[in-house]
Enzyme design. Sequence first.
Site, mmCIF file in Angstrom:
data_model
loop_
_atom_site.group_PDB
_atom_site.id
_atom_site.type_symbol
_atom_site.label_atom_id
_atom_site.label_comp_id
_atom_site.label_asym_id
_atom_site.label_seq_id
_atom_site.Cartn_x
_atom_site.Cartn_y
_atom_site.Cartn_z
ATOM 1 N N TYR A 199 41.177 32.405 44.335
ATOM 2 C CA TYR A 199 40.390 33.624 44.525
ATOM 3 C C TYR A 199 41.195 34.847 44.095
ATOM 4 C CZ TYR A 199 38.736 37.780 46.912
ATOM 5 O OH TYR A 199 38.358 39.072 47.185
ATOM 6 N N SER A 213 41.119 43.302 45.254
ATOM 7 C CA SER A 213 41.583 42.830 46.558
ATOM 8 C C SER A 213 43.089 42.984 46.676
ATOM 9 C CB SER A 213 41.204 41.346 46.699
ATOM 10 O OG SER A 213 41.908 40.743 47.758
ATOM 11 N N LYS A 243 40.786 37.716 40.759
ATOM 12 C CA LYS A 243 40.839 39.181 40.831
ATOM 13 C C LYS A 243 41.935 39.723 39.910
ATOM 14 C CE LYS A 243 37.597 39.937 43.929
ATOM 15 N NZ LYS A 243 36.326 40.585 43.531
#
Length: 335
Positions: free
Chosen positions: A148, A124, A152
């Site tokens: 989040y 991402s 990643k």
Amino acid sequence: MEILVTGGAGYIGSHTCVELLNSGYDVIVVDNFSNSKPESLRRVEEITGKHLKFYESDILDKAILEKIFSENNIEAVIHFAGFKAVGESIKTPILYYHNNITGTLILCTEMKKHNVKRLVFSSSATVYGMPKSVPISEYFPLSATNPYGRTKLMIETILQDMYSSDKEWSIAILRYFNPIGAHQSGRIGEDPNGIPNNLMPFITQVAVGKRDKLNIFGGNYATHDGTGVRDYIHVVDLAKGHLSALEKIMKTSGIEPYNLGTGVGYSVLDLVKNFEKATNKKIPYVITAPRLGDIAKCYANPIKAKTILKWSAQKNIQDMCIDAWRFQVNNPNGY
């Protein structure tokens, strides 16, 4: 060639399965339906006229992964499976770290055990944190502003270390910007659970009458109209980027990150206006307080993917709006 797609029933996963099947790959999907529905896979088969193999399970289940790798002749993995909502990750960080990171560790352990060392990882643009400038290139410093994004970033680090320890691995890290749109058939698209976390499904739900108005978070950013600027990419273009990455990793070893974006930034209001123009539907909106951690501008420098993967986005903002609206109209209550 058998390709394992983790999280293949999800928004990006299902569109990638269509492209894989249409390109002649044999597709095996593992998904636990925590943020997807079985109907999406049935429609993938309907669109392509081809069959895929499916396991309903969680990648945290080591025994199921052992079974999947033992029963099939898998040559590469495209890894989508993971929790993906920024706001939810702030509220439940332990859940996100456990699911996303532990799941990936278990997956990679089974891959190595079965000598499957070709991996396309769904990362991402959140790994760039708050970039000092735009467009964003792959060599920019990495950081993250929420759990989040940190999952990643941590997984990217794990994959780098894994390659350093064993040069037989071939890994493509795909850093997505903002996928929107849907398959042109209107049969598969973004189908969020509850209140959408992403902008486009919120817009389409307002347009179809499910919601009264759009909340725009922040109207005083240093942008041309005060609303946040993002790089919106059509989900079908994004799916095709995975095929280009897969073709690359099958021919070589190494680990490389690639931005998948258009290189063009549109503000929230730009997107609303383009949607209104494409669909002739008026979108009422209110501007509210900005969200914690949001940045003013975020769009890609996509030159590396164009040069090395021979991939670039083909669909424009109007295509994205029209296709997203077609899916919403055909599926007013989702799948």
